[in-house]
Motif scaffolding. Sequence first.
Motif: not given
Length: 439
Positions: A123-128, A292-297
């Motif tokens: 899930l997080p990989l697809q979101a990234l 965006t940076a916080t979300a990706k972190f």
Amino acid sequence: MADTTGNTTDAHVTAPEPPLRKASWRYIGPGIVVAATGVGAGDLVATLIAGSNFGYTLLWAAIVGCLVKISLAEAAGRWHLATGRTLFDGWASLGRWTTWFFAVYVVIWGFVYGAAAMSSSALPLQALFPDVMDLKWWGVACGLVGLVFVWFNKYAVFEKVMTVLVGVMFLVTVYLAIRVTPHLGDAVAGLLPVLPDEKDSVLNTLGLIGGVGGTITLAAYGYWVNAKGWTDTGWMKVMRLDNRVAYITTGIFVVAMLFVGAELLHSANVAIASGDKGLVQLADILEDKYGTATAKFFLIGFFATSFTSLIGVWHGVSLMFADFVARYRGRGELKGEKVATGERERSWPFRAYLLWLTFPPIVLLFQGQPFRLVILYGVLGAAFMPFLALTLVWLLNSSRTPRAWRNGLLSNAMLAVAGLLFLVLCVKQIWDQPWSEFF
């Protein structure tokens, strides 16, 4: 946590015991592994939802959950060090019923959990990386990477990688907790044992306590202790420090996510879905509020949380399965020294269970999980924790354990509380299953 055996010496012990090594931070390792494996995405979502629904009210329940798990893991580790025997060897001494329970549990649980772990890591990989490939193929990739990593690496490398990933989890969760600016006065008030004013508040609170960090991974802790090279009572103080570190780390994770739920979701009256997809929703909320940076972190931390649970189970439960097969093949008492030599990690049962965790569950990623199997998975999973707690009480109060290392009053009380807690949750889980549709 204090020494829970209630005894340190005994005149009836005939064999000289090895000198106790001084507890030192440089030995820490298995505790980091069990903390990383036990705290999965589902635990973080449950804590987030508790924070979003009740603010800081159930902060005390999250902390109690950590104390309960400290007692369980300490008991498992103490059995391995005090007796020199593995936990499955102890279970087998209680009767053939333990072998049958474990055999059914480990087959069904591993089949369904494998698909869940791969999906959670995907899930997080697809979101990234949304345009790279489909979620199912990300899941397959995560499963195969976990398989190859555990297959070709021994415990020492596995522990180092887990430590790095725990560091990532720690940085992300603490950063988010600070970023949402928690109200410390409300947080302190949340340490008072108060129940939310709602229907089924007792059961929901017990569910939060029981869900803080680990199921079968608590039983695997003793195996990781042996894999580290700790095989006798000389390592007892070291193991206890290591175990405390494990659940202090776990406590920081869940308290930090409860802060995020209380400040970011509860105050804005925002609801998220249960299950791993709730963390993807949280990433969207973080992006809207902090960029965006916080979300990706956060998504990187989400991946670290999910993938540590995947490779932790791939390693720890495969060790237990290899031990189970050795007992089934009648090789006498199962000793911790065998685990310490790395022999179990090179055995065909270890690798066979690795394959079982990886390839059959891939079918579930593409076809969906069979309804009846999911029900059995839920029932067996709910039954494992009371099984663990109550068998540890049995083993550690009997002549199977040297008198000096048997349970004291505090340990018996904590294990009894754990057993009762998980028994209630087990009955609720069984009761809630749609049995009318099962038959």
